[in-house]
Design an enzyme around this catalytic site. Structure first.
Site, PDB file in Angstrom:
ATOM      1  NE  ARG A 192      -3.721   0.109   0.308  1.00 29.15           N
ATOM      2  CZ  ARG A 192      -5.254   0.707   0.163  1.00 29.15           C
ATOM      3  NH1 ARG A 192      -5.563  -0.478  -0.746  1.00 29.15           N
ATOM      4  NH2 ARG A 192      -5.670   1.732  -0.629  1.00 29.15           N
ATOM      5  NE  ARG A 237      -3.754   2.755  -6.307  1.00 30.48           N
ATOM      6  CZ  ARG A 237      -4.294   2.364  -5.511  1.00 30.48           C
ATOM      7  NH1 ARG A 237      -4.518   2.707  -4.372  1.00 30.48           N
ATOM      8  NH2 ARG A 237      -5.140   1.075  -5.550  1.00 30.48           N
ATOM      9  CG  HIS A 276      -7.138  -3.844  -5.976  1.00 31.12           C
ATOM     10  ND1 HIS A 276      -8.293  -3.592  -5.409  1.00 31.12           N
ATOM     11  CD2 HIS A 276      -6.669  -5.609  -5.327  1.00 31.12           C
ATOM     12  CE1 HIS A 276      -8.016  -4.309  -4.232  1.00 31.12           C
ATOM     13  NE2 HIS A 276      -7.387  -5.566  -4.075  1.00 31.12           N
TER      14      HIS A 276
HETATM   15  N1  UDP Z   1     -12.352   4.469  -7.423  1.00 32.74           N
HETATM   16  C1  UDP Z   1     -12.664   5.829  -8.107  1.00 32.74           C
HETATM   17  N2  UDP Z   1     -13.050   6.967  -7.395  1.00 32.74           N
HETATM   18  C2  UDP Z   1     -13.386   7.043  -5.484  1.00 32.74           C
HETATM   19  C3  UDP Z   1     -12.865   6.085  -5.338  1.00 32.74           C
HETATM   20  C4  UDP Z   1     -12.817   4.958  -5.805  1.00 32.74           C
HETATM   21  O1  UDP Z   1     -12.298   5.631  -9.176  1.00 32.74           O
HETATM   22  O2  UDP Z   1     -13.874   7.609  -5.761  1.00 32.74           O
HETATM   23  C5  UDP Z   1     -11.886   3.407  -7.757  1.00 32.74           C
HETATM   24  C6  UDP Z   1     -10.509   3.519  -8.122  1.00 32.74           C
HETATM   25  O3  UDP Z   1     -10.039   2.975  -9.479  1.00 32.74           O
HETATM   26  C7  UDP Z   1      -9.747   2.427  -6.528  1.00 32.74           C
HETATM   27  C8  UDP Z   1     -10.903   1.740  -7.089  1.00 32.74           C
HETATM   28  O4  UDP Z   1     -12.523   1.970  -7.672  1.00 32.74           O
HETATM   29  O5  UDP Z   1      -8.728   2.363  -6.051  1.00 32.74           O
HETATM   30  C9  UDP Z   1     -11.894   0.730  -5.394  1.00 32.74           C
HETATM   31  O6  UDP Z   1     -11.370   1.777  -4.859  1.00 32.74           O
HETATM   32  P1  UDP Z   1     -11.127   1.710  -3.390  1.00 32.74           P
HETATM   33  O7  UDP Z   1     -11.575   2.344  -2.348  1.00 32.74           O
HETATM   34  O8  UDP Z   1     -11.309  -0.091  -2.713  1.00 32.74           O
HETATM   35  O9  UDP Z   1      -9.778   2.339  -3.197  1.00 32.74           O
HETATM   36  P2  UDP Z   1      -7.856   1.098  -3.735  1.00 32.74           P
HETATM   37  O10 UDP Z   1      -8.447   0.336  -2.180  1.00 32.74           O
HETATM   38  O11 UDP Z   1      -7.283   0.636  -4.365  1.00 32.74           O
HETATM   39  O12 UDP Z   1      -6.675   1.942  -2.567  1.00 32.74           O
HETATM   40 MG    MG Z   2      -9.881  -1.266  -1.483  1.00 28.31          MG
END
Ligand code: UDP
Ligand code: MG
Length: 167
Positions: A91, A108, A125
């Site tokens: 992360r 990212r 991811h």
């Molecule tokens: N995502 C998005 N807009 C948002 C939140 C999430 O496009 O406001 C997308 C983004 O690609 C993200 C995925 O949805 O990686 C999964 O969201 P999560 O909150 O699980 O974030 P991650 O764990 O990937 O950091």
């Molecule tokens: Mg997530």
């Protein structure tokens, strides 16, 4: 504490030819790769993977994104990394969900973007905690696809079983 975490190189990462760069960055963690494959993501798999976001406005677009419909790349690369504090290490390297808020040197931050449709295209991811890692790894991989025993398994007798084999 040793942990396992699911990593997906998303369709934008594949389209931008970032697989090598992302794997090189991830090798900084000194974690071990214990599973890897290319996956054509079904609607069902995509919806199950992102079920925690199903009430969000961007959910339909997110499903299109992970299925590769926004990038003409209908695949993702799925990997399991294993080792000391694997979840947090990955992360940290990945950076924040929003690529504009992610640290500039994170994966990212380096390669992500926000689409005009408002989706965060953030190239990979990675699981966010142990519970999610277990759910996600079991969703994306069968036990025999992982070279170490991560979770308890059982032998089950399947009644009628068809399998594609080499001709
Ligand atoms: N995502 C998005 N807009 C948002 C939140 C999430 O496009 O406001 C997308 C983004 O690609 C993200 C995925 O949805 O990686 C999964 O969201 P999560 O909150 O699980 O974030 P991650 O764990 O990937 O950091
Ligand atoms: Mg997530």
């Amino acid at each position: 504490m040793n942990q396992q975490t699911l990593i997906l190189i998303k369709p934008d990462g594949l389209k931008k030819s970032l697989t090598g760069n992302i794997l090189t960055r991830l090798s900084e963690t000194k974690l071990e790769i214990v599973a890897a494959k290319m996956v054509r993501v079904s609607q069902e798999l995509a919806q199950e993977h992102y079920k925690h976001l199903k009430n969000k406005d961007f959910f339909p677009e997110l499903i299109k994104y992970i299925r590769g419909e926004l990038h003409q790349r209908r695949k993702v690369m799925a990997l399991v990394y294993w080792g000391e504090s694997a979840i947090q290490k990955v992360r940290d390297l990945a950076g924040a969900t929003n690529p504009e808020e992610a640290e500039a040197t994170s994966i990212r931050g380096s390669y992500g973007r926000i689409t005009t449709g408002g989706i965060y295209e953030n190239v990979l991811h990675c699981s966010s905690n142990e519970q999610e890692a277990e759910r996600e790894i079991k969703l994306w991989f069968e036990p025999e696809e992982i070279i170490v025993d991560l979770y308890p398994t059982k032998i089950t007798q399947l009644k009628s079983y068809k399998k594609r084999v080499w001709r």
